[in-house]
Scaffold this active site. Sequence first.
Site, PDB file in Angstrom:
ATOM      1  N   GLU A   1      -6.435   6.518  14.346  1.00 50.46           N
ATOM      2  CA  GLU A   1      -7.603   5.699  14.022  1.00 50.46           C
ATOM      3  C   GLU A   1      -8.619   6.540  13.261  1.00 50.46           C
ATOM      4  OE1 GLU A   1      -9.794   3.930  17.208  1.00 50.46           O
ATOM      5  OE2 GLU A   1      -7.997   3.222  18.240  1.00 50.46           O
TER       6      GLU A   1
ATOM      7  N   GLU B   1     -13.185  -7.443  15.310  1.00 48.39           N
ATOM      8  CA  GLU B   1     -12.784  -8.014  16.600  1.00 48.39           C
ATOM      9  C   GLU B   1     -14.049  -8.509  17.289  1.00 48.39           C
ATOM     10  OE1 GLU B   1      -9.335  -5.730  18.561  1.00 48.39           O
ATOM     11  OE2 GLU B   1     -10.237  -4.244  17.197  1.00 48.39           O
TER      12      GLU B   1
ATOM     13  N   LYS C   1     -15.181  -7.858  21.158  1.00 49.26           N
ATOM     14  CA  LYS C   1     -15.366  -6.521  21.715  1.00 49.26           C
ATOM     15  C   LYS C   1     -16.783  -6.369  22.265  1.00 49.26           C
ATOM     16  CE  LYS C   1     -12.215  -3.132  19.776  1.00 49.26           C
ATOM     17  NZ  LYS C   1     -12.140  -1.865  19.018  1.00 49.26           N
TER      18      LYS C   1
ATOM     19  N   GLU D   1     -19.288  -1.916  16.973  1.00 49.80           N
ATOM     20  CA  GLU D   1     -17.953  -2.025  17.568  1.00 49.80           C
ATOM     21  C   GLU D   1     -17.190  -3.239  17.037  1.00 49.80           C
ATOM     22  OE1 GLU D   1     -16.044  -0.158  19.925  1.00 49.80           O
ATOM     23  OE2 GLU D   1     -17.447   1.342  19.189  1.00 49.80           O
TER      24      GLU D   1
END
Length: 457
Positions: free
Chosen positions: A268, A322, A325, A331
Amino acid sequence: MAKQHLQNSSFFILFILSHSFYSSKSQSFIGVNYGQVADNLPPPATTANLLRSTSIGKIRLYGADPSILKALSNTGISITIGTSNGEISSLASDPTVANQWISSNVLPFYPSSNIALITVGNEVLTSGDRNLISQIFPAMQNLQNALASVSLAGKIKISTVHSMAVLKQSEPPSGGSFDSEFGDSMKQMLGFLQDTGSPFAINPYPFFAYRGDPRPETLAFCLFQKNAGRFDAGTKITYTNMFDAQVDAIRSALNAMGFKDVEIVVAETGWPYKGDSNEVGVSVDNAKAYNSNLVSHLRSKVGTPLMPGKSVDTYLFALYDEDLKPGPTSERSFGLYKPDLTMTYDIGLSKNGDMSPATPSPSTGKPTGWCMPKADLSDSQLQVNLDYACGQGIDCSQIQPGGTCFMPNTLKSHAAYAMNLLYQTAGQNPWNCDFSQTASLTSSNPSYGPCTYPGGS
């Protein structure tokens, strides 16, 4: 020593480019993370079609969603699947659970779905859960034995993913060392990786490094932009970006423990494009700069100073936002694409974008001039510009050995040719000759002898 290193590497970049960069529109070392903590993602088949339109060669799933694995069948995309941290205990304690995991999540899909790696948990060593830490190695072993029982050992690798916090020391890169707290567990895992030919997977985030040191020079260092560099007295190398420094710190730590043959995978890395008002460095411009410059750096195949001449397999975070999250806005704001498949920002991943080798356009008759590096540029900035220009798909063959512009074999000469060629082929607009304000247009023709710089009026 730093200048010598940089100048020699320019020769190596161009040699590598000529032999491998132009061979394919899909690049096996560029991957992306496909997280699913969201309620608005497009269907897996739609995502598979999106991936086909890009140069992304690898994808990482955090689980083993059957609908996604089916959608990715016969695409040729290399797939990483994973077990959750919650599955580790049962996988470690009961080999039959590991056998069933392989039977359910691998056998129905392989080989049409090109599963290449299974990651056992995520950032377990730094989770603080000592019981879980003790179980990670047995879980990896049991899954390896399960693969062997169906003749897939060696074809599919087993690993686990770590945060940069596994390092006790990361600066300078030559002093990288693992925290002794993980002693036996780390040795067991590294021995396993070495014996099975599996990679050490790490999550380096220059964004977090900048968040802890929010100075302008740190931002430039993290974004692959013009900066003074950071000198490593241990190797006499000047690092020009945080990504290389972080990855080489891991390389040093592996070497120090005697595991020089264990390869590194970046599981990542990314940069959020949006955040809360108290989050530093979060913007579309910074996210685009980090990811696009990282992709260009990988495409140049210059590697890192301790691992020259090859690009570490790197998974960008992330394919989509996302939205479910928890935590700060950042985030939920790493996605390269929106759920409607539009780009959040363009970093050159489209096969119809800058991947094809470009040739100089015929002169339009307007006085376009030539794009040259500014006179006071450091070798490190010339290197960055050279990496970037040749990483955009232009034909750098003329500054390779035997090319008409190879001599003089200097970093300044090679960078000047590449920068001008990119300017001429990208549209001959003033912004095509910017290079983070390190280049300018000139009306003086820089051509010499057999070497012709395209441009002029």
